[in-house]
Scaffold this active site. Structure first.
Site, PDB file in Angstrom:
ATOM      1  N   ARG A 243       0.842  -1.189   0.000  1.00 36.62           N
ATOM      2  CA  ARG A 243       0.000   0.000   0.000  1.00 36.62           C
ATOM      3  C   ARG A 243       0.882   1.245   0.000  1.00 36.62           C
ATOM      4  O   ARG A 243       2.004   1.223   0.497  1.00 36.62           O
ATOM      5  CB  ARG A 243      -0.915   0.009   1.225  1.00 36.62           C
TER       6      ARG A 243
ATOM      7  N   LYS B 163      -1.711  -3.291   8.001  1.00 36.38           N
ATOM      8  CA  LYS B 163      -2.814  -2.950   8.887  1.00 36.38           C
ATOM      9  C   LYS B 163      -2.737  -3.754  10.176  1.00 36.38           C
ATOM     10  O   LYS B 163      -2.389  -4.935  10.158  1.00 36.38           O
ATOM     11  CB  LYS B 163      -4.149  -3.207   8.180  1.00 36.38           C
TER      12      LYS B 163
ATOM     13  N   HIS C  86      -4.433   2.766  -5.187  1.00 38.28           N
ATOM     14  CA  HIS C  86      -4.158   1.333  -5.176  1.00 38.28           C
ATOM     15  C   HIS C  86      -3.908   0.759  -6.574  1.00 38.28           C
ATOM     16  O   HIS C  86      -3.800  -0.455  -6.726  1.00 38.28           O
ATOM     17  CB  HIS C  86      -5.332   0.577  -4.544  1.00 38.28           C
TER      18      HIS C  86
ATOM     19  N   ARG D 263      -0.918  -1.450  -6.896  1.00 39.58           N
ATOM     20  CA  ARG D 263      -1.147  -2.635  -6.053  1.00 39.58           C
ATOM     21  C   ARG D 263      -2.051  -3.618  -6.788  1.00 39.58           C
ATOM     22  O   ARG D 263      -1.800  -4.822  -6.816  1.00 39.58           O
ATOM     23  CB  ARG D 263      -1.772  -2.196  -4.737  1.00 39.58           C
TER      24      ARG D 263
ATOM     25  N   HIS E 202      -3.470  -9.605   2.891  1.00 36.48           N
ATOM     26  CA  HIS E 202      -4.906  -9.748   3.137  1.00 36.48           C
ATOM     27  C   HIS E 202      -5.130 -10.779   4.243  1.00 36.48           C
ATOM     28  O   HIS E 202      -4.559 -11.871   4.197  1.00 36.48           O
ATOM     29  CB  HIS E 202      -5.635 -10.218   1.878  1.00 36.48           C
TER      30      HIS E 202
ATOM     31  N   TYR F 137      -9.337 -10.863  -7.676  1.00 35.98           N
ATOM     32  CA  TYR F 137      -8.381 -10.881  -8.789  1.00 35.98           C
ATOM     33  C   TYR F 137      -8.611 -12.056  -9.736  1.00 35.98           C
ATOM     34  O   TYR F 137      -8.177 -12.007 -10.888  1.00 35.98           O
ATOM     35  CB  TYR F 137      -6.951 -10.855  -8.243  1.00 35.98           C
TER      36      TYR F 137
END
Length: 289
Positions: free
Chosen positions: A141, A165, A235, A238, A261, A270
């Site tokens: 990110r 995160k 993003h 990314r 993730h 994706y």
């Protein structure tokens, strides 16, 4: 409300951006209740429904409405667990189903053009080149990128320790192109940008940590220089990283680990991108499409 935000920060380690979104959503909800002679502590099921209808009437995107209702559900669960309310007005609220949007991405040719846009003879653009190469090579990110410290990178091992995160760490390989770009930047440009001793890997022209907004503006400027007319988002690279991996046969769980993730379902978007690309190619080139 402040107690709830403190809990999210202390116990769940949410990012400043996420906490800011929660504050904004809860503030909007409280203002709506006050305008309708109610308050957070006494809100009813009907009040929540009215707020949902209010958001829809404002033509808010479905994703925005879903996020706000999700924030309220979490907030009222906290109030109930803390015994600050006797009944939960969110108990019977049905979450709106968000439309599944395919992320905007770039073709490999467009990525190559973007990566070639910076002028390596200029210190700032040399830094930007290394940042773009690293962003595409790792799928990190933008917030993770601008906060990188020298201690997080190992050029010898070819990996970078990304803090994502919730302060979760992951090791991501960089690839030869990114390593070469970073080595060149460290030899020729970083010392010129530093104003004082700092461990920041990519300092701003003031010698301090760059903001994600500043770097995002620079990405858009390079996109214009490279004649890329796609509507970019922070993003985009990314998404390009993940999409190109999947298109070349990468295992979805590997992509999940690289992106950081927590849930595989987040990464599964994706596979839809790959299918959409295959359908596009089929319709363009198959004689009976």
């Amino acid at each position: 409300m402040a107690q709830f935000i403190d809990m999210l920060w202390l116990e769940q380690g949410l990012s400043d951006n996420t906490l800011s979104s929660y504050r904004s959503d809860l503030k909007s909800f409280r203002q709506f209740l006050l305008a309708n002679n109610s308050d957070v502590d006494s809100a009813s099921f009907e009040d929540i429904q009215s707020f949902q209808h209010h958001l829809v009437s404002l033509n808010r995107a479905k994703t925005s409405v879903t996020r706000m209702i999700s924030a309220l559900r979490r907030f009222y669960n906290f109030l109930q667990t803390s015994e600050l309310i006797s009944s939960n007005p969110m108990a019977k609220i049905v979450m709106p189903k968000a439309d599944k949007k395919l992320p905007k991405t770039l073709s490999q040719q467009q990525v190559e053009a973007l990566l070639a846009a910076p002028d390596l003879e200029d210190a700032i653009e040399c830094r930007d080149s290394a940042m773009l190469e690293l962003l595409y090579a790792t799928g990190m990110r933008v917030t993770e990128l601008v906060s990188l410290q020298m201690s997080q990178i190992s050029l010898q091992q070819g990996v970078i320790r990304v803090v994502g995160k919730g302060n979760k760490e992951r090791l991501v390989p960089m690839g030869e192109m990114a390593i070469d770009a970073i080595e060149n930047y460290l030899k020729t440009a970083r010392n010129e940008l530093l104003k004082n001793a700092s461990d920041v890997l990519f300092p701003s022209k003031r010698g301090t940590q760059m903001t994600r907004q500043t770097f995002w503006h620079r990405i858009k400027a390079y996109a214009v220089r490279a004649n890329i007319n796609v509507d970019l988002s922070p993003h985009t690279l990314r998404h390009a990283f993940a999409t190109h991996l999947v298109n070349h046969g990468a295992d979805l769980r590997v992509v999940q680990l690289l992106l950081g993730h927590s849930d595989l379902s987040t990464t599964q978007i994706y596979t839809h991108v790959a299918k959409a690309r295959l359908q596009e190619l089929h319709s363009q080139h198959h004689p009976r499409a």
